[in-house]
Design a protein around this motif. Sequence first.
Motif, PDB file in Angstrom:
ATOM      1  N   TYR A   3       0.842  -1.181   0.000  1.00 58.16           N
ATOM      2  CA  TYR A   3       0.000   0.000   0.000  1.00 58.16           C
ATOM      3  C   TYR A   3       0.883   1.239   0.000  1.00 58.16           C
ATOM      4  N   PHE A  60       0.784   5.612   0.423  1.00 52.26           N
ATOM      5  CA  PHE A  60       0.009   6.688   1.015  1.00 52.26           C
ATOM      6  C   PHE A  60       0.683   8.042   0.773  1.00 52.26           C
ATOM      7  N   ARG A 104      -4.732   7.104  -0.563  1.00 56.66           N
ATOM      8  CA  ARG A 104      -4.162   5.770  -0.405  1.00 56.66           C
ATOM      9  C   ARG A 104      -4.328   4.995  -1.705  1.00 56.66           C
ATOM     10  N   GLU A 145      -3.826   0.952  -3.283  1.00 61.04           N
ATOM     11  CA  GLU A 145      -3.462  -0.449  -3.130  1.00 61.04           C
ATOM     12  C   GLU A 145      -2.719  -0.894  -4.386  1.00 61.04           C
ATOM     13  N   TYR A 164      -2.445  -3.651  -5.856  1.00 57.48           N
ATOM     14  CA  TYR A 164      -3.103  -4.601  -6.750  1.00 57.48           C
ATOM     15  C   TYR A 164      -4.173  -3.934  -7.620  1.00 57.48           C
ATOM     16  N   PHE A 170       4.250  13.883   2.853  1.00 53.79           N
ATOM     17  CA  PHE A 170       5.061  12.684   3.006  1.00 53.79           C
ATOM     18  C   PHE A 170       4.440  11.533   2.225  1.00 53.79           C
ATOM     19  N   PHE A 208       3.712   0.711   2.808  1.00 55.45           N
ATOM     20  CA  PHE A 208       3.426  -0.357   3.773  1.00 55.45           C
ATOM     21  C   PHE A 208       3.247  -1.661   3.031  1.00 55.45           C
ATOM     22  N   GLY A 264       5.764  -9.744   6.755  1.00 54.64           N
ATOM     23  CA  GLY A 264       6.805 -10.028   7.731  1.00 54.64           C
ATOM     24  C   GLY A 264       7.048  -8.899   8.700  1.00 54.64           C
ATOM     25  N   SER A 265       7.112  -7.700   8.247  1.00 58.57           N
ATOM     26  CA  SER A 265       7.389  -6.556   9.110  1.00 58.57           C
ATOM     27  C   SER A 265       6.283  -5.528   8.930  1.00 58.57           C
ATOM     28  N   TYR A 266       5.543  -5.277   9.981  1.00 57.90           N
ATOM     29  CA  TYR A 266       4.399  -4.373   9.876  1.00 57.90           C
ATOM     30  C   TYR A 266       4.848  -2.938  10.116  1.00 57.90           C
ATOM     31  N   GLN A 267       5.597  -2.437   9.180  1.00 57.35           N
ATOM     32  CA  GLN A 267       6.136  -1.089   9.322  1.00 57.35           C
ATOM     33  C   GLN A 267       5.666  -0.202   8.194  1.00 57.35           C
ATOM     34  N   LEU A 268       5.431   1.036   8.561  1.00 57.37           N
ATOM     35  CA  LEU A 268       5.112   2.071   7.584  1.00 57.37           C
ATOM     36  C   LEU A 268       6.377   2.887   7.377  1.00 57.37           C
ATOM     37  N   PHE A 327       8.333   6.026   5.670  1.00 58.13           N
ATOM     38  CA  PHE A 327       8.068   7.353   5.110  1.00 58.13           C
ATOM     39  C   PHE A 327       9.244   7.861   4.295  1.00 58.13           C
ATOM     40  N   GLY A 328       8.929   8.696   3.315  1.00 57.04           N
ATOM     41  CA  GLY A 328       9.954   9.479   2.643  1.00 57.04           C
ATOM     42  C   GLY A 328      10.325  10.675   3.505  1.00 57.04           C
ATOM     43  N   TYR A 336      -3.514  -1.916  16.498  1.00 60.44           N
ATOM     44  CA  TYR A 336      -2.159  -1.556  16.105  1.00 60.44           C
ATOM     45  C   TYR A 336      -1.829  -0.159  16.614  1.00 60.44           C
ATOM     46  N   TYR A 379       6.677   7.149  16.210  1.00 65.05           N
ATOM     47  CA  TYR A 379       7.581   7.660  15.197  1.00 65.05           C
ATOM     48  C   TYR A 379       8.296   8.878  15.766  1.00 65.05           C
ATOM     49  N   LEU A 385       9.700  10.834   8.836  1.00 70.13           N
ATOM     50  CA  LEU A 385       9.284  10.099  10.032  1.00 70.13           C
ATOM     51  C   LEU A 385       9.914   8.721  10.019  1.00 70.13           C
ATOM     52  N   GLN A 401      10.122   5.015  12.207  1.00 67.06           N
ATOM     53  CA  GLN A 401       9.380   4.246  13.198  1.00 67.06           C
ATOM     54  C   GLN A 401      10.313   3.768  14.310  1.00 67.06           C
ATOM     55  N   TYR A 448       6.503  -0.588  17.344  1.00 67.37           N
ATOM     56  CA  TYR A 448       5.095  -0.761  17.055  1.00 67.37           C
ATOM     57  C   TYR A 448       4.557  -1.943  17.853  1.00 67.37           C
TER      58      TYR A 448
END
Lengths: 115, 114
Positions: free
Chosen positions: A33, A35, A50, A52, A54, A91, A95, A99-103, A105-106, B31, B35, B43, B45, B48
């Motif tokens: 995803y 954003f 946002r 997706e 797909y 920004f 996401f 495996g890693s639930y991280q967002l 950012f630029g 969740y 950040y 930003l 992280q 989490y």
Amino acid sequence: AQTVTQSQPEMSVQEAETVTLSCTYDTSENNYYLFWYKQPPSRQMILVIRQEAYKQQNATENRFSVNFQKAAKSFSLKISDSQLGDTAMYFCAFFSGAGSYQLTFGKGTKLSVIP
Amino acid sequence: EAQVTQNPRYLITVTGKKLTVTCSQNMNHEYMSWYRQDPGLGLRQIYYSMNVEVTDKGDVPEGYKVSRKEKRNFPLILESPSPNQTSLYFCASSLSAGGLSPLHFGNGTRLTVT
């Protein structure tokens, strides 16, 4: 690890004109995803749009639209009919959740709308 | 009103003095994350949490601790703050960890460590 690159640290646009903010990302994932977040001087983080991965159709929210080019790993934001209230940091974020639930950012683009 | 509440909004402290930044959400979100925002770096992280008692490191966890004993609260703890932790901190939450659930951000905490 995924990376998100915003190559324009600062931009300006005349009120009522159109501006495009660039974002590229690097990933080996297929499903993810993307954003765009806006941070006005009040420093509140606001979700603008946002996408997706797909979905082939580009997302649109009123004056905000994206140009999503999956093969090129590009995700630009177009703001039409710019308004003074659009002045903010923007920004791009990525996401994947695999495996890693991280967002991720630029570094942001500071947009100034000039009256 | 659905919101993420961070406290304090501004904090000035000295090196080595333990501090906690609180974060609370009233949306029953699973969740939560922290950040830090620094000029020119965007930003990043810190930590989490997928749910109660489940936490994991983000990209910059060194010097920070978190806990998730209740669903609504996710405090950020700096055991021995240093000047390089001077930053703007954001807490955020979402219904789930998936990209379909938008992140709701708190108003930020401006921390200065002297």
